[in-house]
Design a protein around this motif. Sequence first.
Motif, PDB file in Angstrom:
ATOM      1  N   ASP A  94       0.852  -1.175   0.000  1.00 32.16           N
ATOM      2  CA  ASP A  94       0.000   0.000   0.000  1.00 32.16           C
ATOM      3  C   ASP A  94       0.895   1.235   0.000  1.00 32.16           C
ATOM      4  OD1 ASP A  94      -1.560   2.244   1.568  1.00 32.16           O
ATOM      5  OD2 ASP A  94      -3.044   0.888   0.687  1.00 32.16           O
ATOM      6  N   THR A  95       0.703   2.078  -0.990  1.00 29.85           N
ATOM      7  CA  THR A  95       1.567   3.259  -1.109  1.00 29.85           C
ATOM      8  C   THR A  95       1.374   4.236   0.040  1.00 29.85           C
ATOM      9  OG1 THR A  95      -0.024   4.326  -2.583  1.00 29.85           O
ATOM     10  CG2 THR A  95       1.785   3.124  -3.620  1.00 29.85           C
ATOM     11  N   MET A  96       0.159   4.338   0.597  1.00 28.95           N
ATOM     12  CA  MET A  96      -0.050   5.251   1.723  1.00 28.95           C
ATOM     13  C   MET A  96       0.789   4.822   2.915  1.00 28.95           C
ATOM     14  SD  MET A  96      -1.180   7.921   3.152  1.00 28.95           S
ATOM     15  CE  MET A  96      -2.443   8.602   2.104  1.00 28.95           C
ATOM     16  N   LEU A  97       0.854   3.541   3.190  1.00 26.77           N
ATOM     17  CA  LEU A  97       1.668   3.073   4.308  1.00 26.77           C
ATOM     18  C   LEU A  97       3.147   3.360   4.065  1.00 26.77           C
ATOM     19  CD1 LEU A  97      -0.114  -0.324   5.064  1.00 26.77           C
ATOM     20  CD2 LEU A  97      -0.427   1.890   6.204  1.00 26.77           C
ATOM     21  N   LEU A  98       3.595   3.162   2.845  1.00 26.55           N
ATOM     22  CA  LEU A  98       4.984   3.472   2.518  1.00 26.55           C
ATOM     23  C   LEU A  98       5.248   4.974   2.632  1.00 26.55           C
ATOM     24  CD1 LEU A  98       7.746   2.513   1.598  1.00 26.55           C
ATOM     25  CD2 LEU A  98       6.913   2.613  -0.766  1.00 26.55           C
ATOM     26  N   ARG A  99       4.293   5.795   2.177  1.00 22.58           N
ATOM     27  CA  ARG A  99       4.449   7.255   2.268  1.00 22.58           C
ATOM     28  C   ARG A  99       4.502   7.711   3.725  1.00 22.58           C
ATOM     29  NH1 ARG A  99      -0.248   9.600  -0.546  1.00 22.58           N
ATOM     30  NH2 ARG A  99       0.745  11.591  -0.093  1.00 22.58           N
ATOM     31  N   LEU A 100       3.720   7.078   4.612  1.00 26.20           N
ATOM     32  CA  LEU A 100       3.784   7.425   6.036  1.00 26.20           C
ATOM     33  C   LEU A 100       5.147   7.075   6.617  1.00 26.20           C
ATOM     34  CD1 LEU A 100       0.265   6.413   7.343  1.00 26.20           C
ATOM     35  CD2 LEU A 100       1.262   8.700   7.373  1.00 26.20           C
TER      36      LEU A 100
END
Length: 184
Positions: A94-100
């Motif tokens: 999940d890109t959001m988790l990576l971005r966080l």
Amino acid sequence: MSLPHAILTALLEKPSSGLELTRRFDRSIGYFWSATHQQIYRELGKLEADGQIRALASEQPARGQKKRYEVLPAGRAELARWTASSQDPKPLRDTMLLRLRAAAVVGTDGIEEDLRRHLALHQRQLTEYEEIEKRDFPPGRDSAQDRLQHLVLRAGIDLETFWTRWLTHAIEEFAELPQGMSAE
């Protein structure tokens, strides 16, 4: 390798043309296994060449008429083999988790706004799934097929419930972070 199996499933539920399959993917299967119009048509050609499906004879031959497909015994056997086989779950990407995770080292600019946008998207999807559940699975619809299809929908509802709760929590966490948190 699951797109051919998604198509075989859809065709066993109801013989369809490529256009009808695309619409059905947009309305149901696509919620958990998406495919473009081109991918569906390409896969139909492969399944036909492999002898797993065939085009139904048209009642009225006409130029440019859409082909409707049905599953042949070889296609049913392949779908049964695949359904019975064991498969490991796929790891979450999940890109959001990576971005966080990246925000922890480079700063949080833009993340909170996108968390709110994601929350709104997941809330809309959850509402849509719940409306489908009310419409398509009223009390008393309890054939084996209905129960299994409802189980798939419940997975979508539970997943969207998870994301809306998690995103709400993440937004609350942002409220407690130091203002303008940036990389040190």
